[in-house]
Design a protein around this motif. Structure first.
Motif, mmCIF file in Angstrom:
data_model
loop_
_atom_site.group_PDB
_atom_site.id
_atom_site.type_symbol
_atom_site.label_atom_id
_atom_site.label_comp_id
_atom_site.label_asym_id
_atom_site.label_seq_id
_atom_site.Cartn_x
_atom_site.Cartn_y
_atom_site.Cartn_z
ATOM 1 N N PHE A 154 6.102 1.135 -10.041
ATOM 2 C CA PHE A 154 7.277 0.271 -9.966
ATOM 3 C C PHE A 154 7.170 -0.708 -8.803
ATOM 4 N N ALA A 155 6.704 -0.228 -7.663
ATOM 5 C CA ALA A 155 6.602 -1.085 -6.480
ATOM 6 C C ALA A 155 5.269 -1.814 -6.404
ATOM 7 N N ASN A 156 4.419 -1.596 -7.413
ATOM 8 C CA ASN A 156 3.119 -2.270 -7.480
ATOM 9 C C ASN A 156 2.303 -2.010 -6.213
ATOM 10 N N LEU A 157 2.126 -0.734 -5.901
ATOM 11 C CA LEU A 157 1.390 -0.340 -4.700
ATOM 12 C C LEU A 157 -0.017 0.101 -5.064
ATOM 13 N N ARG A 158 -0.872 0.102 -4.104
ATOM 14 C CA ARG A 158 -2.239 0.569 -4.311
ATOM 15 C C ARG A 158 -2.668 1.420 -3.124
ATOM 16 N N GLU A 159 -3.603 2.313 -3.422
ATOM 17 C CA GLU A 159 -4.157 3.137 -2.354
ATOM 18 C C GLU A 159 -5.058 2.286 -1.479
ATOM 19 N N GLU A 160 -4.966 2.496 -0.191
ATOM 20 C CA GLU A 160 -5.813 1.726 0.726
ATOM 21 C C GLU A 160 -7.178 2.364 0.772
ATOM 22 N N ARG A 161 -8.176 1.568 0.494
ATOM 23 C CA ARG A 161 -9.541 2.068 0.454
ATOM 24 C C ARG A 161 -10.214 1.929 1.816
ATOM 25 N N ARG A 162 -10.848 3.026 2.246
ATOM 26 C CA ARG A 162 -11.618 2.943 3.482
ATOM 27 C C ARG A 162 -13.030 2.484 3.171
ATOM 28 N N PRO A 163 -13.588 1.646 4.004
ATOM 29 C CA PRO A 163 -14.972 1.187 3.737
ATOM 30 C C PRO A 163 -15.946 2.353 3.792
ATOM 31 N N SER A 164 -16.902 2.338 2.876
ATOM 32 C CA SER A 164 -17.909 3.411 2.856
ATOM 33 C C SER A 164 -18.846 3.262 4.047
ATOM 34 N N LYS A 165 -19.388 4.377 4.499
ATOM 35 C CA LYS A 165 -20.296 4.357 5.640
ATOM 36 C C LYS A 165 -21.633 3.783 5.213
ATOM 37 N N TYR A 170 0.827 -1.198 0.000
ATOM 38 C CA TYR A 170 0.000 0.000 0.000
ATOM 39 C C TYR A 170 0.868 1.258 0.000
ATOM 40 N N VAL A 171 0.302 2.326 -0.549
ATOM 41 C CA VAL A 171 1.016 3.597 -0.595
ATOM 42 C C VAL A 171 1.244 4.136 0.808
ATOM 43 N N THR A 172 0.257 4.023 1.659
ATOM 44 C CA THR A 172 0.391 4.451 3.046
ATOM 45 C C THR A 172 0.608 3.232 3.937
ATOM 46 N N PHE A 173 1.399 3.429 4.972
ATOM 47 C CA PHE A 173 1.715 2.313 5.874
ATOM 48 C C PHE A 173 2.149 2.878 7.217
ATOM 49 N N THR A 174 2.319 1.997 8.188
ATOM 50 C CA THR A 174 2.756 2.406 9.517
ATOM 51 C C THR A 174 4.203 1.968 9.740
ATOM 52 N N LYS A 175 4.827 2.567 10.732
ATOM 53 C CA LYS A 175 6.205 2.200 11.042
ATOM 54 C C LYS A 175 6.323 0.716 11.421
ATOM 55 N N PRO A 176 5.461 0.189 12.295
ATOM 56 C CA PRO A 176 5.573 -1.252 12.611
ATOM 57 C C PRO A 176 5.448 -2.147 11.384
ATOM 58 N N GLN A 177 4.589 -1.763 10.427
ATOM 59 C CA GLN A 177 4.449 -2.552 9.206
ATOM 60 C C GLN A 177 5.768 -2.586 8.435
ATOM 61 N N SER A 220 2.608 7.247 10.872
ATOM 62 C CA SER A 220 1.954 7.120 9.571
ATOM 63 C C SER A 220 2.891 7.621 8.471
ATOM 64 N N PHE A 221 3.136 6.778 7.454
ATOM 65 C CA PHE A 221 4.079 7.092 6.380
ATOM 66 C C PHE A 221 3.417 6.917 5.015
ATOM 67 N N ARG A 222 4.049 7.509 3.997
ATOM 68 C CA ARG A 222 3.521 7.423 2.640
ATOM 69 C C ARG A 222 4.670 7.326 1.643
ATOM 70 N N VAL A 223 4.522 6.468 0.623
ATOM 71 C CA VAL A 223 5.520 6.299 -0.428
ATOM 72 C C VAL A 223 5.329 7.389 -1.483
ATOM 73 N N HIS A 224 6.422 7.863 -2.055
ATOM 74 C CA HIS A 224 6.332 8.870 -3.099
ATOM 75 C C HIS A 224 5.505 8.333 -4.266
ATOM 76 N N PRO A 225 4.573 9.136 -4.794
ATOM 77 C CA PRO A 225 3.714 8.673 -5.903
ATOM 78 C C PRO A 225 4.480 8.206 -7.127
ATOM 79 N N GLY A 226 5.699 8.710 -7.333
ATOM 80 C CA GLY A 226 6.467 8.296 -8.498
ATOM 81 C C GLY A 226 6.861 6.838 -8.479
ATOM 82 N N LEU A 227 6.797 6.192 -7.319
ATOM 83 C CA LEU A 227 7.188 4.786 -7.188
ATOM 84 C C LEU A 227 6.004 3.825 -7.153
#
Length: 511
Positions: free
Chosen positions: A500-511, A422-429, A490-497
């Motif tokens: 290449f890294a085959n990342l995806r945005e994490e989707r939040r469930p709709s209310k 995922y594009v966004t991730f946590t430090k423990p991850q 909370s961290f985020r990968v640069h969009p330019g990667l």
């Protein structure tokens, strides 16, 4: 007095098209034309391979260099350092503005000339001072006059005796067995004693004192000639110091620092306009930031110029190129349709977000879009998206060029990001993923240390609180004084990667 550069005299904030035949242009807009212009490129992404002076964009950096407010020019790869060198040395009729490209410089030959009688960080200052003086003398002697004064005659004789010509290329300055000193021509002294010769192939303990004395004497003669002739000053622009560095070593660091410190010794003091020999050093800022010596921060704050671009200046750079290529006043907005990218992002913002705010990235991305364009209409979202994968590979390779010299196995961290997915991730991850992906011989075994290194190269960023409420992503490439916060989660990968890294945005469930 050599010709002034009128483009650099315009008020601060006025970004101006350079060398554009605006008088021949009609005021029509491209959107009045139904077909997309027949262009598949807006120019090369590297200044050394491009006709960059045909569409040079004046920025505050030009004015600061011309006014001699800084001698150390720092920027990421692709931020425009070589373009500046070409701009300042473009006048072939001006022998006093010289580009010194160190791409093929004999670093190994120079490395043997270290002065062991001074501190480690000053080991190469004296030898660089002589090289700078020799290049300044070469510039002076390149103009032959009938009424030479004594100082000119002495310089010309000294260089003919040692190099066989009144000028010497930068890579040949130390390609001698010894430097011969004829006191009837040049009479540098140490404690009242004349110097007969200086050994280059077999360096003696007093080499540093000797070469420093010669450098000072040559510089004195050069200054005397410049004053007599009424010339303003000599500019020496040192570029490509980092070429060929695959693994950064301490000796190369000492040599580059030596050049910077040597250039500093030629400073004009309180009045920079009085400086007759002006060396300018162009260097990647990641190399500079990695150096460790006492005066680094002092030079950074007082004598360094950091090349910074933003969305507005980058778009002006693109507009200049489009106008030159198409032959009509053209803006980026003239080429695109009105659809927003996913969400509400404008196409320009979408492109710039995938760069490091530097011309090379923007030019590369737009060229990839243009090369694959198949329709005759304005640029669409699909055509922008079609270039993302190719651009992402380019972006990773650009990061390789910067990071591998300092961290050869940094791809272990890319593997960890790919495993997270995922594009966004946590430090423990990240720490957990890095523990699994790191190789045994990776010098950075600690996951948090690897995360900090990724932040320093703007591969990732972290979220921080904003004053007045809310939060924001703290990118190092947008704020070079930004530091890593070990408390961030909370961290985020640069969009330019992303591709290449085959990342995806994490989707939040709709209310």
């Amino acid at each position: 007095m050599y010709p002034k550069r009128p483009i650099a005299l315009m008020p601060v904030g006025e970004q101006t098209f350079y060398r554009l035949a605006t008088a021949a242009m009609t005021p029509c807009s491209l959107k009045q034309v139904t077909d997309f212009p027949n262009i598949r490129s807006i120019g090369k992404n590297a200044a050394e391979a491009d006709a960059v002076l045909d569409y040079f964009l004046t920025t505050d950096a030009v004015r600061k260099i011309e006014s001699n407010d800084a001698f150390l020019i720092l920027g990421r790869k692709g931020s425009g350092k070589t373009a500046l060198v070409r701009h300042f040395t473009k006048d072939e009729n001006n022998p006093f503005a010289v580009a010194l490209n160190l791409r093929g410089y004999p670093w190994g030959l120079h490395a043997a000339l270290g002065n062991e009688q001074v501190s480690e960080i000053e080991r190469y200052v004296a030898s660089w001072r002589y090289l700078i003086a020799a290049q300044a003398a070469s510039a002076v002697l390149s103009v032959r006059r009938d009424n030479e004064i004594d100082e000119e005659k002495k310089l010309r004789t000294f260089f003919r005796q040692n190099y066989g010509a009144p000028s010497v290329d930068v890579e040949r300055v130390f390609a001698l067995d010894r430097l011969k000193i004829d006191k009837a021509v040049l009479n540098p002294q140490i404690a009242g004693n004349s110097i007969g010769s200086i050994e280059f192939k077999s360096v003696k303990p007093d080499f540093g004192q000797q070469i420093e004395a010669v450098a000072s004497e040559v510089s004195r003669l050069v200054a005397a000639v410049m004053k007599y002739r009424g010339n303003a000053w000599i500019e020496l622009h040192f570029d490509e110091l980092d070429f060929g560095i695959e693994r950064f070593e301490r000796q190369r660091e000492l040599m580059i620092v030596g050049l910077v410190l040597a250039a500093q010794t030629f400073s004009g003091g309180a009045d920079p306009r009085r400086q007759l020999i002006r060396p300018f050093v162009y260097l990647r800022h990641d190399l500079w930031d990695s150096f460790n010596f006492s005066d680094r921060n002092k030079i950074s704050r007082g004598a360094a110029l950091f090349l910074n671009w933003n969305s507005q200046s980058l778009q002006q750079m693109v507009d200049v190129r489009l106008t030159k290529l198409i032959g009509l006043p053209t803006h980026w907005s003239d080429l695109i349709d009105s659809d927003r990218m996913r969400g509400t992002q404008q196409k320009w913002d979408y492109i710039v977000a995938r760069t490091l705010d530097r011309p090379r990235d923007v030019i590369s991305f737009i060229n990839m879009i243009l090369e694959s364009k198949s329709s005759d209409g304005l640029l669409s979202n699909d055509e922008v998206n079609a270039a993302r994968a190719e651009y992402s590979t380019y972006f990773k390779e650009e990061l390789d060029d910067e990071i591998k010299a300092h961290w050869p196995l940094w791809e272990d961290a890319i593997a960890a990001l790919r495993d997270i997915g995922y594009v966004t991730f946590t430090k423990p991850q990240f720490i957990a993923a890095y523990d699994l992906s790191k190789t045994a011989d990776n010098p950075i075994q600690d996951g948090e240390a690897a995360l900090k290194k990724l932040f320093e190269y703007s591969v990732v960023t972290y979220r921080r609180p904003k004053g007045g409420g809310g939060s924001e992503w703290n990118w190092r490439y947008k704020n070079r004084t930004a530091t890593f916060d070990s408390r961030a989660e909370s961290f985020r990968v640069h969009p330019g990667l992303i591709e290449f890294a085959n990342l995806r945005e994490e989707r939040r469930p709709s209310k």
